[in-house]
Design a protein around this motif. Structure first.
Motif, PDB file in Angstrom:
ATOM      1  N   ALA A  15       0.831  -1.210   0.000  1.00 38.30           N
ATOM      2  CA  ALA A  15       0.000   0.000   0.000  1.00 38.30           C
ATOM      3  C   ALA A  15       0.861   1.255   0.000  1.00 38.30           C
ATOM      4  O   ALA A  15       0.559   2.216  -0.706  1.00 38.30           O
ATOM      5  N   TRP A  18       2.121   1.696  -3.456  1.00 40.85           N
ATOM      6  CA  TRP A  18       1.085   2.196  -4.343  1.00 40.85           C
ATOM      7  C   TRP A  18       0.937   3.703  -4.195  1.00 40.85           C
ATOM      8  O   TRP A  18       0.786   4.431  -5.166  1.00 40.85           O
ATOM      9  N   ALA A 105      -4.179   8.482  -2.325  1.00 42.58           N
ATOM     10  CA  ALA A 105      -4.633   7.114  -2.570  1.00 42.58           C
ATOM     11  C   ALA A 105      -5.592   6.688  -1.471  1.00 42.58           C
ATOM     12  O   ALA A 105      -5.434   7.054  -0.310  1.00 42.58           O
ATOM     13  N   GLU A 107      -7.524   3.109  -0.057  1.00 39.33           N
ATOM     14  CA  GLU A 107      -7.563   1.656  -0.136  1.00 39.33           C
ATOM     15  C   GLU A 107      -8.637   1.136   0.806  1.00 39.33           C
ATOM     16  O   GLU A 107      -8.693   1.539   1.963  1.00 39.33           O
ATOM     17  N   GLN A 109     -10.028  -2.510   2.207  1.00 46.21           N
ATOM     18  CA  GLN A 109      -9.775  -3.942   2.284  1.00 46.21           C
ATOM     19  C   GLN A 109     -10.912  -4.608   3.039  1.00 46.21           C
ATOM     20  O   GLN A 109     -11.438  -4.038   3.988  1.00 46.21           O
ATOM     21  N   LYS A 124      -9.503  -6.395  -1.995  1.00 45.22           N
ATOM     22  CA  LYS A 124      -9.266  -4.976  -1.748  1.00 45.22           C
ATOM     23  C   LYS A 124      -9.552  -4.176  -2.995  1.00 45.22           C
ATOM     24  O   LYS A 124      -9.595  -4.700  -4.104  1.00 45.22           O
ATOM     25  N   ASP A 126      -8.400  -0.350  -4.645  1.00 47.41           N
ATOM     26  CA  ASP A 126      -7.562   0.854  -4.601  1.00 47.41           C
ATOM     27  C   ASP A 126      -8.164   1.878  -5.560  1.00 47.41           C
ATOM     28  O   ASP A 126      -8.485   1.547  -6.698  1.00 47.41           O
TER      29      ASP A 126
END
Length: 161
Positions: A15, A18, A105, A107, A109, A124, A126
């Motif tokens: 993560a 990312w 970003a 995310e 999950q 997940k 994103d």
């Protein structure tokens, strides 16, 4: 990863990577107005994989969600919902406010809570932290020992200020 490690531990570095990649791609991080936060609501899920073993218990997962927002330097803010027992298409109805000055970003999950073994990641999603109405997000497989074939399901979520 051995069987005693938590599944979410393996995704922390991924993560952060990312978030760094999003910043390197010149993603236009918009600064939030002072004193405001990004409000993320996960409304429901559909088609979550069955991860528990019969005949010992119901094979449907005990899902909960973890929402994390990252900024361009890798700082993060997160929250998680309560667990919902034995449900592969739960109405989650969970909202939280995440406050980072310039989010890049987001995310989400979905985990299956287990009482004896580690929690398993079911999937997940994103996405950029932009304002959206209620929309569906297809979950990517999270690894973590899924025991059935097929997809990881999907989440209905919204993002607002």
């Amino acid at each position: 990863m051995n069987k005693w490690e938590k599944a979410e531990d393996s995704f922390v570095d991924e993560a952060h990577e990312w978030a760094r990649e999003a910043a390197q791609l010149n993603f236009s991080a918009r600064a939030l107005p002072p004193g405001s936060a990004l409000r993320v609501c996960v409304l429901e899920a559909e088609g979550l994989p069955h991860t528990d073993w019969a005949p010992f218990k119901d094979i449907r997962p005990d899902p909960y969600v973890r929402i994390t927002v990252f900024d361009e330097v890798g700082e993060e803010d997160d929250c998680h919902s309560r667990q919902i027992r034995n449900n592969d298409s739960p109405v989650i109805d969970f909202c939280c406010e995440l406050a980072l000055p310039t989010p890049v970003a987001l995310e989400v999950q979905v985990f299956d809570h287990d009482y004896v073994t580690k929690d398993q990641i079911l999937g997940k999603c994103d996405l950029p932290p932009s304002v959206t109405g209620a929309t569906w997000c297809e979950l990517r497989s999270g690894g973590g020992g899924m025991r059935t074939g097929g997809g990881s399901g999907r989440l209905k979520l919204s993002v607002s200020l």
